[in-house]
Design a protein around this motif. Structure first.
Motif, mmCIF file in Angstrom:
data_model
loop_
_atom_site.group_PDB
_atom_site.id
_atom_site.type_symbol
_atom_site.label_atom_id
_atom_site.label_comp_id
_atom_site.label_asym_id
_atom_site.label_seq_id
_atom_site.Cartn_x
_atom_site.Cartn_y
_atom_site.Cartn_z
ATOM 1 N N MET A 41 34.096 14.453 7.949
ATOM 2 C CA MET A 41 33.409 14.503 6.657
ATOM 3 C C MET A 41 34.396 14.310 5.507
ATOM 4 N N SER A 42 35.535 14.994 5.592
ATOM 5 C CA SER A 42 36.527 14.899 4.520
ATOM 6 C C SER A 42 37.058 13.484 4.383
ATOM 7 N N PHE A 43 37.347 12.846 5.552
ATOM 8 C CA PHE A 43 37.874 11.486 5.518
ATOM 9 C C PHE A 43 36.857 10.529 4.915
ATOM 10 N N ILE A 44 35.600 10.686 5.310
ATOM 11 C CA ILE A 44 34.544 9.817 4.782
ATOM 12 C C ILE A 44 34.375 10.048 3.286
ATOM 13 N N LEU A 45 34.416 11.311 2.884
ATOM 14 C CA LEU A 45 34.287 11.645 1.461
ATOM 15 C C LEU A 45 35.414 11.019 0.651
ATOM 16 N N ILE A 46 36.641 11.139 1.149
ATOM 17 C CA ILE A 46 37.805 10.582 0.447
ATOM 18 C C ILE A 46 37.716 9.061 0.364
ATOM 19 N N PHE A 47 37.378 8.440 1.500
ATOM 20 C CA PHE A 47 37.274 6.977 1.535
ATOM 21 C C PHE A 47 36.187 6.487 0.586
ATOM 22 N N ASN A 48 35.012 7.121 0.649
ATOM 23 C CA ASN A 48 33.909 6.725 -0.225
ATOM 24 C C ASN A 48 34.266 6.918 -1.698
ATOM 25 N N SER A 49 34.979 8.001 -1.980
ATOM 26 C CA SER A 49 35.361 8.293 -3.367
ATOM 27 C C SER A 49 36.361 7.260 -3.888
ATOM 28 N N ILE A 50 37.280 6.830 -3.019
ATOM 29 C CA ILE A 50 38.254 5.804 -3.414
ATOM 30 C C ILE A 50 37.536 4.490 -3.729
ATOM 31 N N MET A 51 36.628 4.088 -2.837
ATOM 32 C CA MET A 51 35.875 2.860 -3.057
ATOM 33 C C MET A 51 35.010 2.960 -4.314
ATOM 34 N N LEU A 52 34.398 4.127 -4.473
ATOM 35 C CA LEU A 52 33.576 4.362 -5.656
ATOM 36 C C LEU A 52 34.434 4.310 -6.917
ATOM 37 N N GLY A 53 35.628 4.870 -6.825
ATOM 38 C CA GLY A 53 36.550 4.876 -7.950
ATOM 39 C C GLY A 53 36.911 3.468 -8.392
ATOM 40 N N PHE A 54 37.208 2.591 -7.425
ATOM 41 C CA PHE A 54 37.540 1.210 -7.766
ATOM 42 C C PHE A 54 36.353 0.503 -8.409
ATOM 43 N N GLY A 55 35.162 0.748 -7.865
ATOM 44 C CA GLY A 55 33.975 0.116 -8.423
ATOM 45 C C GLY A 55 33.701 0.560 -9.846
ATOM 46 N N LEU A 56 33.792 1.866 -10.081
ATOM 47 C CA LEU A 56 33.522 2.412 -11.411
ATOM 48 C C LEU A 56 34.611 2.050 -12.413
ATOM 49 N N ALA A 57 35.817 1.811 -11.916
ATOM 50 C CA ALA A 57 36.957 1.562 -12.819
ATOM 51 C C ALA A 57 37.037 0.125 -13.318
ATOM 52 N N MET A 58 36.205 -0.758 -12.809
ATOM 53 C CA MET A 58 36.330 -2.164 -13.185
ATOM 54 C C MET A 58 36.057 -2.410 -14.668
ATOM 55 N N ASP A 59 35.056 -1.732 -15.222
ATOM 56 C CA ASP A 59 34.795 -1.889 -16.652
ATOM 57 C C ASP A 59 35.965 -1.352 -17.470
ATOM 58 N N ALA A 60 36.473 -0.187 -17.064
ATOM 59 C CA ALA A 60 37.613 0.418 -17.768
ATOM 60 C C ALA A 60 38.855 -0.462 -17.623
#
Length: 213
Positions: free
Chosen positions: A1-20
């Motif tokens: 669960m932790s690994f999936i959470l971390i991986f998903n958060s990293i991918m989500l972070g890159f996606g959300l950071a594109m506008d910034a």
């Protein structure tokens, strides 16, 4: 669960950071004399907003679902208006800078090369610097869509939400810092056209968020 959470958060972070990232690039265009501490402040500001928005979204999902659903349609409008104002201001300043160049001899000892004369021709020597007010507006505009992330992580507990948001914030910081450095490098080469390009980029991001949202 932790690994999936971390991986998903990293991918989500890159996606959300594109506008910034794109806004950081534009900021680098506009102020290619930006020092290291200011780059850290700007990237840090975007990171804080990207950290806070998913947490706020998660909280609203659990405590004010009706309010959040009613507010969500306005998110693209807010982003568009804020970025259009900031980008439009930068675009106008860039055009005035270009006009002012026609009256500049390039000689630092020339009587025309004064702050007063620059402002007379529509150019403010300090205009390229990103003020804290503008930075705050940019932070909101580029992160407000991250409120909806609260829906995707609504099943998380408090610790998991904070961990995910922290990862998103760290990724955003790294991405934006790189964006600022790239903007400064290319902005230096593009000289007076850089601010015009930066303004166009900001307006384009606002339009993309509006129609993409």
């Amino acid at each position: 669960m932790s690994f999936i959470l971390i991986f998903n958060s990293i991918m989500l972070g890159f996606g959300l950071a594109m506008d910034a990232f794109s806004v950081s690039l534009a900021n680098g265009f506009a102020d290619h004399n930006m020092n290291r501490s200011r780059k850290i402040q700007i990237a840090g500001c975007y990171a804080v907003f990207q950290f806070a928005m998913p947490v706020i979204g998660w909280f609203l999902v659990h405590n004010a679902v009706t309010f959040f659903k009613g507010f969500q349609p306005f998110i693209p409008w807010i982003a568009l208006i804020l970025l259009a104002i900031i980008g439009g201001k930068m675009l106008v300043e860039g055009i005035l800078d270009r006009r002012a160049e026609k009256h500049c001899t390039g000689d630092l000892n020339c009587s025309k090369c004064t702050i007063e004369n620059c402002r007379k021709y529509g150019i403010d020597p300090e205009a390229g610097h990103i003020s804290n007010k503008v930075l705050f507006m940019q932070g909101i505009a580029t992160s407000i869509d991250a409120l909806s992330v609260g829906f995707t992580i609504e099943q998380y507990g408090v610790f998991q939400v904070l961990l995910s948001a922290t990862i998103i914030g760290v990724v955003t910081y790294a991405v934006c810092y790189v964006g600022l450095k790239l903007g400064i490098v290319f902005g230096t080469k593009l000289a007076s056209r850089a601010k015009i390009i930066g303004g166009i980029i900001l307006i384009a991001i606002g339009i993309e968020i509006f129609f993409g949202g």
